[in-house]
Design an enzyme around this catalytic site. Structure first.
Site, PDB file in Angstrom:
ATOM      1  N   HIS A 155       0.709  -1.271   0.290  1.00 40.19           N
ATOM      2  CA  HIS A 155       0.280  -0.398   0.164  1.00 40.19           C
ATOM      3  C   HIS A 155       0.837   1.117   0.147  1.00 40.19           C
ATOM      4  O   HIS A 155       0.192   2.562  -0.010  1.00 40.19           O
ATOM      5  CB  HIS A 155      -0.943   0.276   1.257  1.00 40.19           C
ATOM      6  CG  HIS A 155      -2.106  -1.296   0.940  1.00 40.19           C
ATOM      7  ND1 HIS A 155      -3.277  -1.171   1.082  1.00 40.19           N
ATOM      8  CD2 HIS A 155      -2.234  -2.024   1.186  1.00 40.19           C
ATOM      9  CE1 HIS A 155      -3.796  -1.682   0.693  1.00 40.19           C
ATOM     10  NE2 HIS A 155      -3.135  -2.589   1.355  1.00 40.19           N
ATOM     11  N   ASP A 363       3.983   9.379  -0.283  1.00 35.42           N
ATOM     12  CA  ASP A 363       2.790   8.710   0.256  1.00 35.42           C
ATOM     13  C   ASP A 363       2.685   7.598  -0.802  1.00 35.42           C
ATOM     14  O   ASP A 363       2.584   7.735  -2.450  1.00 35.42           O
ATOM     15  CB  ASP A 363       1.605   9.386  -0.226  1.00 35.42           C
ATOM     16  CG  ASP A 363       0.464   9.640   0.773  1.00 35.42           C
ATOM     17  OD1 ASP A 363       0.648   8.484   1.301  1.00 35.42           O
ATOM     18  OD2 ASP A 363       0.022  10.406   1.376  1.00 35.42           O
TER      19      ASP A 363
HETATM   20  O1  F6P Z   1      -0.165   0.984   4.342  1.00 39.15           O
HETATM   21  C1  F6P Z   1      -0.677   2.064   5.556  1.00 39.15           C
HETATM   22  C2  F6P Z   1      -1.372   1.581   6.184  1.00 39.15           C
HETATM   23  O2  F6P Z   1      -0.726   0.974   7.336  1.00 39.15           O
HETATM   24  C3  F6P Z   1      -3.186   1.474   5.994  1.00 39.15           C
HETATM   25  O3  F6P Z   1      -2.993   0.525   6.769  1.00 39.15           O
HETATM   26  C4  F6P Z   1      -3.326   2.805   7.277  1.00 39.15           C
HETATM   27  O4  F6P Z   1      -4.258   3.300   6.707  1.00 39.15           O
HETATM   28  C5  F6P Z   1      -2.570   3.078   8.489  1.00 39.15           C
HETATM   29  O5  F6P Z   1      -1.009   2.807   7.296  1.00 39.15           O
HETATM   30  C6  F6P Z   1      -2.496   2.597   9.584  1.00 39.15           C
HETATM   31  O6  F6P Z   1      -1.550   2.279  10.554  1.00 39.15           O
HETATM   32  P1  F6P Z   1      -1.191   1.603  12.102  1.00 39.15           P
HETATM   33  O7  F6P Z   1      -2.357  -0.024  11.471  1.00 39.15           O
HETATM   34  O8  F6P Z   1       0.161   1.426  11.654  1.00 39.15           O
HETATM   35  O9  F6P Z   1      -2.424   2.440  12.645  1.00 39.15           O
END
Ligand code: F6P
Length: 509
Positions: A155, A363
């Site tokens: 992602h 990003d």
């Molecule tokens: O891909 C980035 C990500 O892992 C997304 O799943 C999510 O929006 C964000 O970061 C949240 O991060 P965390 O799971 O560390 O709160």
């Protein structure tokens, strides 16, 4: 229909599905609700004993989760995932820390998750692993005898080979990833970087049309830009714009123009640089003072990680400094809210905002940029200012594209956006809306799953294993020169048993 098994670090609690969640969960929810399957990962809980897999069912989805120990949470999640891989993959090595012990625990957690998942798997499953927390999983599953097709989607961005090489574990993680059949990325640039790194660190050979040859096995690379439910979001924003929270915000503005930022509080989001750009605007365009308010919603995130705590203090300092320098008794230039709002409420704010300010330093995609476009009133749209380093900039080229490091450029773009006439605003918005209005998170998920099925169904001979290029014509029909996977002529997505049509990711400019 093959059962879909999604594996991600964060798994939404069944009760919370559909409510506020991270970008990954939002992107996958629609697919899981419609198709059903298993969603496996961390429960979000920390417990000292390695407990059993807990199963909860909601609708057609079985949620299977395990707890982490305190040490795993610290070393796998806070440290190696979020203090090593996250800055590294975002090309911000100055924020990166590395400790071999953290890398070991990261690997152990990937192995332990594979141990827990393997007994639940069936031969006809499709396994879809997500994101940087789980780069060791494809190989961990293969070494436990799992033969089912494995897809992996990243992602976040994938950096250059030189950048990646600064982590000693990089080569090993690369090889673990290459045990998957299909590797998906947000942009063609990420695919290009990955292919180069796979050749330099993973002993892969590049083959035509987005394939890699890894010791005689074929691995397919593809671009799958994550999308939002664009039409749904537009409808939510229209309703929310008339509801009480946006009404209260509008009243509080007293006719001033609203500049809006909506982010997790994360060093990659460029919040300090963004505030510097706004400061430059107020310094150089005094006539705009009292006519504009900047509302930054910066939801606190990963607060156990030092860099995130430091960032919060720095942002609060900067926000305080702007407000004490430029405020007047009846005007405050900047409002900082360090909590996430409900998605629907924020959708209303987005429609109210004359400017959407989305300026990450790096990003993978940035779904807020797409949401801002979807939220606009077509008759009187606002203007999106978007960092050139967000994956979304490839699709939303009619936004005002800026270098987020350059405070003057951000200030110029803000001035331009705040003063832009209706005709120009409408033309820019129409072009951006045209790029996303037919897209949905559901279609994104289906396109990946369809591609994984086709990849698994392509016989090794047709994939040209052993360096022969037999079957390249077949591959030409399913990938374009950027490795973007498109539907092969006359093919059908046998997995889409719910009968709805598939939208494939658009080719990016
Ligand atoms: O891909 C980035 C990500 O892992 C997304 O799943 C999510 O929006 C964000 O970061 C949240 O991060 P965390 O799971 O560390 O709160």
């Amino acid at each position: 229909m093959n059962r879909l098994v999604v594996v991600s670090n964060r798994v939404p609690a069944p009760a919370a599905a559909g409510a506020q969640a991270g970008g990954l969960a939002v992107a996958l929810e629609a697919l899981m609700e419609r198709r059903g399957g298993v969603w496996f990962g961390w429960s979000g809980n920390i417990s000292e004993a390695l407990g059993p897999v807990r199963i909860a069912e909601a609708g057609r989805v079985k949620y299977a989760t395990v707890d982490l120990t305190a040490e795993e949470h610290e070393r796998y999640y806070n440290e190696f995932s979020n203090s090593t891989l996250w800055p590294l993959l975002h090309s911000m090595p100055e924020l990166m820390t590395f400790d071999r012990r953290n890398a070991q625990i990261y690997r152990q957690v990937n192995e332990r998750l594979a141990d827990a998942l393997q007994p639940m798997l069936r031969a006809d499953d499709l396994i879809w692993i997500h994101d940087y927390h789980l780069m060791g999983m494809p190989q961990a599953l293969r070494s436990r005898g799992v033969r089912a097709p494995i897809g992996f989607f990243l992602h976040i961005p994938f950096p250059s080979a030189d950048m990646l090489a600064s982590v000693p574990e990089a080569g090993a993680l690369l090889r673990d990833l290459l045990a998957a059949d299909l590797l998906g990325f947000q942009t063609a640039n990420d695919v290009e970087n990955f292919a180069e790194v796979a050749c330099r660190l993973g002993d892969a050979l590049r083959m035509p049309n987005g394939w890699l040859n890894v010791g005689g096995r074929r691995v397919r690379l593809g671009v799958f830009p994550v999308e939002i439910e664009a039409q749904d979001f537009a409808a939510v924003a229209e309703d929310a714009w008339r509801a009480a929270p946006t009404e209260r915000l509008r009243r509080s503005l007293g006719g001033q123009r609203l500049v809006l930022g909506v982010d997790r509080m994360d060093p990659t989001k460029g919040l300090l640089q963004r505030i510097a750009g706004y400061r430059r605007l107020l310094e150089t365009r005094p006539e705009l003072r009292r006519r504009v308010t900047f509302l930054q919603i910066a939801a606190e995130s990963r607060k156990d990680v030092v860099a995130y705590r430091d960032l919060r203090s720095a942002i609060e300092r900067e926000a305080g400094s702007i407000n004490s320098e430029f405020s007047e008794p009846d005007w405050m230039p900047l409002r900082l809210v360090a909590r996430a709002g409900a998605r629907s409420t924020v959708a209303g704010y987005m429609r109210e905002a004359r400017v959407g300010l989305v300026t990450p330093l790096r990003d993978g995609m940035n779904l807020v940029a797409k949401e801002y476009i979807a939220a606009q009133d077509p008759q009187d749209p606002g203007v999106l200012i978007l960092s050139r380093f967000a994956g979304a900039a490839k699709q939303l080229g009619s936004a005002l594209i800026v270098n987020p490091h350059d405070a003057d450029e951000v200030a110029d773009a803000l001035d331009n956006a705040l003063n832009m006439g209706l005709v120009d605003r409408q033309a820019r918005w129409r072009e951006s809306w045209a790029a996303i209005q037919g897209t949905s998170a559901l279609a994104w998920g289906r396109s990946f799953v369809g591609a994984l099925l086709r990849t698994a169904a392509t016989p090794p001979t047709a994939r040209g294993v052993s360096g022969t290029h037999t079957g390249d014509e077949a591959m030409l029909a399913i990938t374009d020169p950027l490795g973007m996977i498109v539907r092969p002529l006359g093919s059908r997505d046998a997995d889409l048993a719910d009968g709805s049509s598939v939208l494939h990711p658009r080719r990016m400019s």
